[in-house]
Design a protein around this motif. Sequence first.
Motif, PDB file in Angstrom:
ATOM      1  N   SER A   1       0.819  -1.217   0.000  1.00 28.67           N
ATOM      2  CA  SER A   1       0.000   0.000   0.000  1.00 28.67           C
ATOM      3  C   SER A   1       0.852   1.266   0.000  1.00 28.67           C
ATOM      4  CB  SER A   1      -0.931   0.001   1.216  1.00 28.67           C
ATOM      5  OG  SER A   1      -0.172  -0.064   2.419  1.00 28.67           O
ATOM      6  N   ILE A   2       2.027   1.174   0.634  1.00 25.66           N
ATOM      7  CA  ILE A   2       2.981   2.291   0.633  1.00 25.66           C
ATOM      8  C   ILE A   2       4.242   1.808  -0.063  1.00 25.66           C
ATOM      9  CG2 ILE A   2       4.351   3.887   2.027  1.00 25.66           C
ATOM     10  CD1 ILE A   2       1.440   4.518   2.202  1.00 25.66           C
ATOM     11  N   PRO A   3       4.716   2.493  -1.108  1.00 21.63           N
ATOM     12  CA  PRO A   3       5.942   2.029  -1.795  1.00 21.63           C
ATOM     13  C   PRO A   3       7.132   2.067  -0.859  1.00 21.63           C
ATOM     14  CG  PRO A   3       5.300   4.225  -2.560  1.00 21.63           C
ATOM     15  CD  PRO A   3       4.182   3.726  -1.712  1.00 21.63           C
ATOM     16  N   GLU A   4       8.016   1.062  -1.011  1.00 21.24           N
ATOM     17  CA  GLU A   4       9.191   0.989  -0.143  1.00 21.24           C
ATOM     18  C   GLU A   4      10.155   2.145  -0.388  1.00 21.24           C
ATOM     19  OE1 GLU A   4      10.908  -2.798  -0.820  1.00 21.24           O
ATOM     20  OE2 GLU A   4       9.213  -3.926   0.016  1.00 21.24           O
ATOM     21  N   SER A   5      10.246   2.631  -1.604  1.00 23.84           N
ATOM     22  CA  SER A   5      11.102   3.765  -1.943  1.00 23.84           C
ATOM     23  C   SER A   5      10.298   4.761  -2.768  1.00 23.84           C
ATOM     24  CB  SER A   5      12.342   3.312  -2.726  1.00 23.84           C
ATOM     25  OG  SER A   5      11.953   2.678  -3.929  1.00 23.84           O
ATOM     26  N   THR A   6      10.722   5.999  -2.723  1.00 21.20           N
ATOM     27  CA  THR A   6      10.013   7.038  -3.458  1.00 21.20           C
ATOM     28  C   THR A   6      10.134   6.791  -4.951  1.00 21.20           C
ATOM     29  OG1 THR A   6      10.500   8.615  -1.702  1.00 21.20           O
ATOM     30  CG2 THR A   6       9.826   9.513  -3.822  1.00 21.20           C
ATOM     31  N   PRO A   7       9.014   6.671  -5.675  1.00 20.82           N
ATOM     32  CA  PRO A   7       9.099   6.416  -7.114  1.00 20.82           C
ATOM     33  C   PRO A   7       9.635   7.630  -7.856  1.00 20.82           C
ATOM     34  CG  PRO A   7       6.820   6.755  -6.451  1.00 20.82           C
ATOM     35  CD  PRO A   7       7.633   6.727  -5.195  1.00 20.82           C
ATOM     36  N   THR A   8      10.714   7.427  -8.589  1.00 21.17           N
ATOM     37  CA  THR A   8      11.337   8.518  -9.348  1.00 21.17           C
ATOM     38  C   THR A   8      10.957   8.500 -10.819  1.00 21.17           C
ATOM     39  OG1 THR A   8      13.315   7.160  -9.700  1.00 21.17           O
ATOM     40  CG2 THR A   8      13.295   8.620  -7.779  1.00 21.17           C
ATOM     41  N   ALA A   9      10.332   7.407 -11.288  1.00 18.70           N
ATOM     42  CA  ALA A   9       9.965   7.334 -12.704  1.00 18.70           C
ATOM     43  C   ALA A   9       8.817   8.268 -13.055  1.00 18.70           C
ATOM     44  CB  ALA A   9       9.590   5.898 -13.062  1.00 18.70           C
TER      45      ALA A   9
ATOM     46  N   HIS B   1      -3.038   7.484   4.247  1.00 23.15           N
ATOM     47  CA  HIS B   1      -3.326   6.080   4.560  1.00 23.15           C
ATOM     48  C   HIS B   1      -2.636   5.124   3.580  1.00 23.15           C
ATOM     49  CE1 HIS B   1      -5.846   2.377   4.374  1.00 23.15           C
ATOM     50  NE2 HIS B   1      -5.752   2.478   5.692  1.00 23.15           N
ATOM     51  N   SER B   2      -2.615   5.461   2.291  1.00 24.47           N
ATOM     52  CA  SER B   2      -1.992   4.603   1.288  1.00 24.47           C
ATOM     53  C   SER B   2      -1.603   5.448   0.081  1.00 24.47           C
ATOM     54  CB  SER B   2      -2.932   3.470   0.852  1.00 24.47           C
ATOM     55  OG  SER B   2      -4.075   4.000   0.215  1.00 24.47           O
ATOM     56  N   VAL B   3      -0.595   4.960  -0.644  1.00 26.72           N
ATOM     57  CA  VAL B   3      -0.108   5.597  -1.873  1.00 26.72           C
ATOM     58  C   VAL B   3       0.056   4.494  -2.909  1.00 26.72           C
ATOM     59  CG1 VAL B   3       1.719   6.963  -2.952  1.00 26.72           C
ATOM     60  CG2 VAL B   3       1.096   7.387  -0.572  1.00 26.72           C
ATOM     61  N   ARG B   4      -0.601   4.655  -4.056  1.00 30.76           N
ATOM     62  CA  ARG B   4      -0.539   3.642  -5.106  1.00 30.76           C
ATOM     63  C   ARG B   4      -0.280   4.285  -6.463  1.00 30.76           C
ATOM     64  NH1 ARG B   4      -2.051  -1.486  -3.852  1.00 30.76           N
ATOM     65  NH2 ARG B   4      -3.116  -1.811  -1.868  1.00 30.76           N
ATOM     66  N   LEU B   5       0.521   3.605  -7.257  1.00 29.35           N
ATOM     67  CA  LEU B   5       0.770   3.973  -8.648  1.00 29.35           C
ATOM     68  C   LEU B   5       0.101   2.925  -9.529  1.00 29.35           C
ATOM     69  CD1 LEU B   5       4.493   5.171  -8.759  1.00 29.35           C
ATOM     70  CD2 LEU B   5       2.474   6.532  -9.193  1.00 29.35           C
ATOM     71  N   LEU B   6      -0.895   3.343 -10.297  1.00 27.00           N
ATOM     72  CA  LEU B   6      -1.667   2.434 -11.124  1.00 27.00           C
ATOM     73  C   LEU B   6      -1.340   2.690 -12.594  1.00 27.00           C
ATOM     74  CD1 LEU B   6      -5.142   2.830  -9.338  1.00 27.00           C
ATOM     75  CD2 LEU B   6      -3.263   1.286  -8.751  1.00 27.00           C
ATOM     76  N   ASP B   7      -0.828   1.662 -13.267  1.00 22.92           N
ATOM     77  CA  ASP B   7      -0.602   1.767 -14.702  1.00 22.92           C
ATOM     78  C   ASP B   7      -1.917   1.595 -15.451  1.00 22.92           C
ATOM     79  OD1 ASP B   7       2.404   2.010 -15.054  1.00 22.92           O
ATOM     80  OD2 ASP B   7       2.282   0.259 -13.752  1.00 22.92           O
ATOM     81  N   TRP B   8      -1.877   1.839 -16.754  1.00 21.67           N
ATOM     82  CA  TRP B   8      -3.114   1.833 -17.537  1.00 21.67           C
ATOM     83  C   TRP B   8      -3.758   0.462 -17.604  1.00 21.67           C
ATOM     84  CZ3 TRP B   8      -3.379  -1.384 -21.700  1.00 21.67           C
ATOM     85  CH2 TRP B   8      -2.176  -1.808 -22.266  1.00 21.67           C
ATOM     86  N   TRP B   9      -3.018  -0.611 -17.347  1.00 21.41           N
ATOM     87  CA  TRP B   9      -3.592  -1.957 -17.401  1.00 21.41           C
ATOM     88  C   TRP B   9      -4.104  -2.439 -16.041  1.00 21.41           C
ATOM     89  CZ3 TRP B   9       1.676  -1.126 -18.426  1.00 21.41           C
ATOM     90  CH2 TRP B   9       2.540  -1.434 -17.377  1.00 21.41           C
TER      91      TRP B   9
END
Length: 361
Positions: free
Chosen positions: A208-216, A343-351
Amino acid sequence: MPKKGNRKRLKFRAEDVCSESVTVADYANSDPAIVKSGRVKKAVANAIEKEVKLLCGLEASHGPVQEVLSSTAGVGGQAQESSDELDAEDCTGELKASRKKKSKRHKVNADSEGGAEYPVDVWLLLASYIRPEDICKFALICKNAWAVSCTAAFWSRLYKRHYISDAHLPVRLQPDSIGKMRGLRACVIRSLYHFYEPFCSRLSKSPSIPESTPTAVLNSKCLLFWVNKIVGNRPELLWEFNFKFLKQPPKFKNGCGNGLQFPRQYQEVHTNPDHDCFLLRVTTLNFIFTPVVMGMTLTLLTVNVSTDMRHHRVRLLFQDSPMVKGRRPRNEQGVQIVLDPVHSVRLLDWWHPQYPFSNRT
């Protein structure tokens, strides 16, 4: 200091080959400036080997040492005459070996030039046995295999092969609507993340929370922004802040960033309006006022621990133009959004199954 050119190189003479004239410089760990080749010449080694054999014969026969030394002197004279012949033989042997290697290379190249080219029907038949996770490897085999992976028949058969009737699918991903040509590839890929077990397990393992900050996601353009109110089993309300981003295309030198062009007759099959798009969904415990950032570029994203040490804190910085690589963004030059507590952070791709898409596509 003496120059390198003044150093004298040790020259071997077959006349001096005996047990007393062999030095450490004749063997390993010798100075390459003294010994050019770094090893004993073949003629010298043969002479030493003969001398050792004679000494072994002397011990067996208990003969006088002077006879053995005189025989070694005779061997040294013969070795001097045969050294030139051995060097010439080595040169001719090396030339023959190099010619053989070249001839073998020519044969290999001649064999590789002529190959068997199978028709498209064969690759289409083999495509019926390809797993969804191996499609990329299959398309990289040859041009015909890639052309088969672009066809509508390939994607429709893949859908029918893995379809499960118990799966809960949106209207656009149902078997009745999957027969449309437009956006067929994107619909099949979305459907696989609903009923194909290896793909579903990937989504279940995402935290639910990424282990590292997404840089992409940096230097991505914000296309849409909306907030949803979540009413669930929890006593407190949750708020979803959704940011839809478009990734900037990578820049390549010499104009090599265009990539492969799909066949014209299958352009509609590969149509995908959400290509290179993703959704950043941040769920908070409270409603937080946020400014309008649509059309701006995300230049900074940090996920840290909140002040209460129980939740997280998300900070986003938007600017009017992409940030140059290597420079740090400044807060006074953009719009800053701070979401806390998170509460949560999610990155959702188009699929992703939770990624919103239109049923018309």
